[in-house]
Write a protein that holds these residues in place. Structure first.
Motif, mmCIF file in Angstrom:
data_model
loop_
_atom_site.group_PDB
_atom_site.id
_atom_site.type_symbol
_atom_site.label_atom_id
_atom_site.label_comp_id
_atom_site.label_asym_id
_atom_site.label_seq_id
_atom_site.Cartn_x
_atom_site.Cartn_y
_atom_site.Cartn_z
ATOM 1 N N THR A 369 0.836 -1.186 0.000
ATOM 2 C CA THR A 369 0.000 0.000 0.000
ATOM 3 C C THR A 369 0.872 1.238 0.000
ATOM 4 N N VAL A 370 0.260 2.375 -0.330
ATOM 5 C CA VAL A 370 0.993 3.640 -0.356
ATOM 6 C C VAL A 370 1.054 4.254 1.032
ATOM 7 N N SER A 371 0.554 3.530 2.027
ATOM 8 C CA SER A 371 0.449 4.070 3.381
ATOM 9 C C SER A 371 1.440 3.410 4.317
ATOM 10 N N ASN A 372 1.862 4.154 5.324
ATOM 11 C CA ASN A 372 2.653 3.584 6.405
ATOM 12 C C ASN A 372 1.757 2.991 7.487
ATOM 13 N N ARG A 373 0.471 3.225 7.376
ATOM 14 C CA ARG A 373 -0.466 2.721 8.375
ATOM 15 C C ARG A 373 -0.722 1.238 8.124
ATOM 16 N N ARG A 374 -0.779 0.460 9.190
ATOM 17 C CA ARG A 374 -1.025 -0.971 9.094
ATOM 18 C C ARG A 374 -2.171 -1.337 10.028
ATOM 19 N N PHE A 375 -2.954 -2.328 9.596
ATOM 20 C CA PHE A 375 -4.153 -2.694 10.338
ATOM 21 C C PHE A 375 -4.218 -4.196 10.551
ATOM 22 N N VAL A 376 -4.961 -4.575 11.569
ATOM 23 C CA VAL A 376 -5.314 -5.986 11.789
ATOM 24 C C VAL A 376 -6.832 -6.049 11.958
ATOM 25 N N LEU A 377 -7.379 -7.234 11.725
ATOM 26 C CA LEU A 377 -8.819 -7.434 11.888
ATOM 27 C C LEU A 377 -9.092 -8.118 13.218
ATOM 28 N N CYS A 378 -9.936 -7.507 14.007
ATOM 29 C CA CYS A 378 -10.370 -8.091 15.280
ATOM 30 C C CYS A 378 -11.755 -8.706 15.088
ATOM 31 N N GLY A 379 -12.093 -9.638 15.961
ATOM 32 C CA GLY A 379 -13.397 -10.286 15.859
ATOM 33 C C GLY A 379 -13.277 -11.643 15.189
ATOM 34 N N THR A 380 -14.416 -12.242 14.879
ATOM 35 C CA THR A 380 -14.447 -13.566 14.244
ATOM 36 C C THR A 380 -14.024 -13.441 12.792
ATOM 37 N N HIS A 381 -12.806 -13.904 12.498
ATOM 38 C CA HIS A 381 -12.299 -13.738 11.138
ATOM 39 C C HIS A 381 -12.152 -15.072 10.397
ATOM 40 N N VAL A 382 -12.664 -16.163 10.980
ATOM 41 C CA VAL A 382 -12.708 -17.457 10.302
ATOM 42 C C VAL A 382 -14.118 -18.022 10.466
ATOM 43 N N LYS A 383 -14.795 -18.315 9.354
ATOM 44 C CA LYS A 383 -16.151 -18.862 9.393
ATOM 45 C C LYS A 383 -16.329 -19.871 8.264
ATOM 46 N N ALA A 384 -17.293 -20.777 8.440
ATOM 47 C CA ALA A 384 -17.571 -21.804 7.437
ATOM 48 C C ALA A 384 -18.675 -21.355 6.498
ATOM 49 N N MET A 385 -18.508 -21.636 5.219
ATOM 50 C CA MET A 385 -19.553 -21.359 4.238
ATOM 51 C C MET A 385 -20.658 -22.398 4.381
#
Length: 747
Positions: A369-385
């Motif tokens: 990315t063109v940004s120095n900012r970095r993010f992570v995802l909190c919460g339920t990030h794995v689910k079954a279809m």
């Protein structure tokens, strides 16, 4: 007039568009019977709030029951049957996922508004015209026809393989029978004849094997050609339609049709794979010199597997782009530590895959990315279809509790968050999974459209401008460095998208005259829509001439004003809004004194004013414009009541309302009467009671105009006056005394 009533008055070509998005998921009978109730509910909010969606679903069922009771008394058998069917549908299909019906109804209402806006336009916009290209529709029909033909061919080949298997079993039996005979018996004439017959059978077997392999090869070739050309184009077109729908354009249908095509092709490929496995089984039981199976089968199987890999990879799509529930009409703008939802679908719908595919969500994976900012995802990030959560039974998964969290830099502080730097940074939400089926293991990956991360809600307007510009300007789903050198946009397409902002967000799009005013404001001149290219800086970064804000900030403030304070007036079409001071005087100069129009302020953010025409004693025409009303003042007094109660104190006259006719010649009360909070004769009088010891009052707006002025004198003169006080004056003083008192006060 209700929105549904307006829809019913459309021309047949627009009614046909309406007919396309009403189906068994939300029958048109319910839309018709419950029109006013449906339009009075907040389906957009319910689409992202499960508790609210459940309440609305229950209330919807109650409304259907009431209609069922009514038609039962009328003994309308057909309507009784349809309503019972609808009630069963609502209870069975949406009870486990009430937000889905909220999404469907919200989308239908939004699409109605868009069609109403399109119907008011003299010509169809270039973007919408391209999305409804007849060539595209013809290709859709061709794809469905070819997929059906391929499925039939694969099934017919099954019969050929079965015939080949039966023929080989007969040959095998007769051959083994001869082999079991004694040597003397093998020399008999009958046996020799049998050997000749077996040779003929072997020749037939060889011919049939080649024929079956040829048919399988043709099926594979047809699938390959369809996937490489028309199906790929269909998928890309759907993704482009999704981009346009995200920024307010027409709803993007067609995913169910694509799912049907992908599923049928997958079933056909697995069917061909089983046929090749059967040929391998036949090969182990019988082979001979020149046998075509060991030569052709490995190549065909490799091609089938290759096509399955590609088909699965292309079938993994983001059905609904990331969106915060708090801002359903601003998708792809995400605020740190605020939940957002996103939905994915596998277009290959096979029962064997239900609950077998686990999807993992990440952010900015393997991208620069063109940004120095970095993010992570909190919460339920794995689910079954699964196939249970979607009302249409699709194989999908919806993440509802993801939150982006910004990571601190190595220096211990967060990245640079300048107003434009942040809102021009693009990030990507990625999803990965693995499919294991019939001995195949396929890794799948897909990504959302670029999203903008904000840390403060004040950044949302500029962030949304970035989303608009990106999706208007490019088909590329992952150009995260787009704003390093953003391309110019065609003015005609940009104006069409701006009209969509109004039709989708506040229920009524812009007409050609309103768009002309916006074009002149953007360019500073009258230009040709089709030829003019507008820069990103002109749209969102450079201040308007003589102003302290950009064009987009000005327009976004107007959208907010309409949504929160004058929505019913805007939907009714009584707010001209986008008209310059020069143009308003041209429109009003030949009109009856007291004719007025409503326009948005060009100098005050989120302001609305009205201008009326008057005639002096010498016959000259004069115009008066009131100081713009902003959201602060409109929060205290509804705008319709302001128009009703507005008074002007001229130098030599008692207060009177100068507003008589809404342009061009609509009596004021006829236009706005239904929006008044109370009728004039309901205004409280001193004797009406109220809090003990106090005279009840109602605020009314008053302006003072001096002899040498055509404008209201100053903001301090626009203070409200109590009609109760005015009523007391009228009861106890003559008009002459009131005039003298007012004149003395003003002098």
């Amino acid at each position: 007039m209700s929105q549904w009533s307006q829809v019913q008055q459309l021309e047949i070509k627009f009614l046909e568009q309406v007919d396309q998005f009403y189906d068994d998921n939300f029958p048109m009978e319910i839309r018709h019977l419950l029109a006013q109730w449906i339009e009075s509910q907040d389906w957009e909010a319910a689409a992202n709030n499960e508790a609210m969606a459940m309440i609305l679903l229950q209330n919807l069922i109650i409304q259907v029951d009431e209609q069922l009771d009514r038609v039962s008394q009328e003994k309308n058998l057909l309507l009784i049957h349809n309503l019972k069917r609808v009630r069963k549908l609502l209870q069975g299909k949406y009870h486990g996922n009430p937000m889905h019906i909220a999404v469907i109804i919200s989308n239908c209402l939004r699409e109605e508004r868009r069609i109403l806006a399109a119907a008011s336009m003299p010509v169809q916009g270039p973007l919408e015209k391209s999305l409804q290209n007849s060539v595209v529709s013809e290709r859709q029909r061709n794809v469905e026809h070819k997929v059906s033909a391929i499925k039939n061919s694969a099934q017919m080949t099954d019969q050929d393989v079965k015939y080949l298997e039966d023929l080989q079993e007969e040959f095998d039996f007769r051959y083994k029978t001869i082999q079991s005979l004694e040597q003397n018996d093998k020399n008999s004439t009958l046996i020799k004849q049998e050997m000749l017959a077996l040779q003929a059978m072997l020749n037939t077997l060889d011919y049939k094997r080649k024929e079956v392999l040829g048919k399988i090869g043709r099926v594979i070739h047809e699938i390959d050609m369809l996937m490489s050309n028309m199906l790929t184009e269909e998928l890309l077109d759907w993704k482009r339609r999704q981009q346009i729908a995200c920024i307010g354009g027409p709803l993007h249908g067609g995913l169910d049709q694509l799912q049907n095509c992908f599923t049928l092709l997958a079933e056909s490929l697995f069917q061909v794979r089983r046929q090749l496995e059967k040929l391998d089984e036949l090969l182990t039981r019988l082979t001979y010199d020149g046998d075509p199976i060991p030569v052709q089968r490995p190549r065909l199987l490799e091609k089938v597997n290759f096509l399955l890999y590609n088909l699965f990879r292309n079938s993994f799509v983001v059905e609904r782009q990331p969106c915060m529930p708090t801002h359903p009409q601003r998708p792809m703008v995400l605020k740190t530590l605020i939940q957002f939802t996103v939905k994915l679908r596998l277009l290959i719908k096979l029962p064997e895959l239900n609950y077998q595919i686990r999807v993992k969500a990440t952010i900015d994976k393997n991208v620069s990315t063109v940004s120095n900012r970095r993010f992570v995802l909190c919460g339920t990030h794995v689910k079954a279809m699964n196939m249970d959560e979607s009302a249409n039974g699709s194989l999908s998964v919806e993440f509802r509790h993801l939150q982006p969290k910004e990571m601190k830099t190595s220096a211990g502080s967060k990245g640079n968050e300048g107003p434009h730097m942040v809102t021009e940074e693009l990030h990507s939400i990625s999803f990965e999974t693995q499919v294991c089926l019939y001995g195949l293991t396929i890794n799948l990956e897909t990504s959302s459209l670029p999203v903008v991360m904000i840390s403060n809600v004040s950044q949302l307007p500029n962030a949304w401008a970035s989303i608009i510009w990106y999706n208007l300007s490019t088909n590329d789903p992952q150009n995260l460095s787009f704003f390093n050198n953003p391309p110019a946009a065609t003015l005609s397409q940009l104006l069409e998208v701006l009209s969509w902002q109004f039709s989708s967000y506040v229920g009524r799009g812009l007409n050609s005259e309103q768009l002309n005013m916006l074009a002149e404001k953007l360019t500073g001149q009258q230009v040709s829509y089709n030829d003019y290219q507008l820069s990103w800086a002109k749209f969102c970064k450079e201040h308007l001439p003589g102003k302290s804000f950009t064009f987009w900030v000005w327009l976004e403030a107007i959208l907010d004003l309409i949504k929160k304070h004058i929505l019913p007036l805007w939907i009714d079409g009584y707010v001209m809004g986008f008209v310059s001071k020069e143009k308003e005087r041209i429109l009003l100069k030949d009109k009856t004194p007291g004719t007025f129009l409503l326009r948005f302020s060009e100098s005050n953010l989120g302001g609305i004013t009205f201008t009326w025409v008057d005639q002096l004693e010498n016959g000259d025409v004069t115009f008066h414009s009131v100081e713009p009303y902003n959201k602060g003042r409109l929060s205290a007094l509804p705008f319709a009541d302001i128009l009703r109660d507005y008074k002007v104190i001229m130098a030599d006259n008692v207060p009177e309302n100068p507003l008589k006719y809404l342009y061009p010649d609509i009596p004021k009360d006829k236009a706005f009467g239904k929006h008044y909070s109370c009728q004039p004769n309901e205004v409280s009088k001193p004797s009406d009671g109220g809090v003990k010891g106090y005279v009840p009052s109602v605020f009314i707006p008053v302006s003072k105009i001096l002899n040498d002025s055509t404008e209201p004198h100053s903001p301090s003169d626009l203070l409200p006056m109590s009609p109760s006080v005015y009523a007391v004056l009228r009861e106890h003083l003559s008009p002459t005394a009131i005039e003298s008192a007012v004149s003395g006060k003003l002098s």
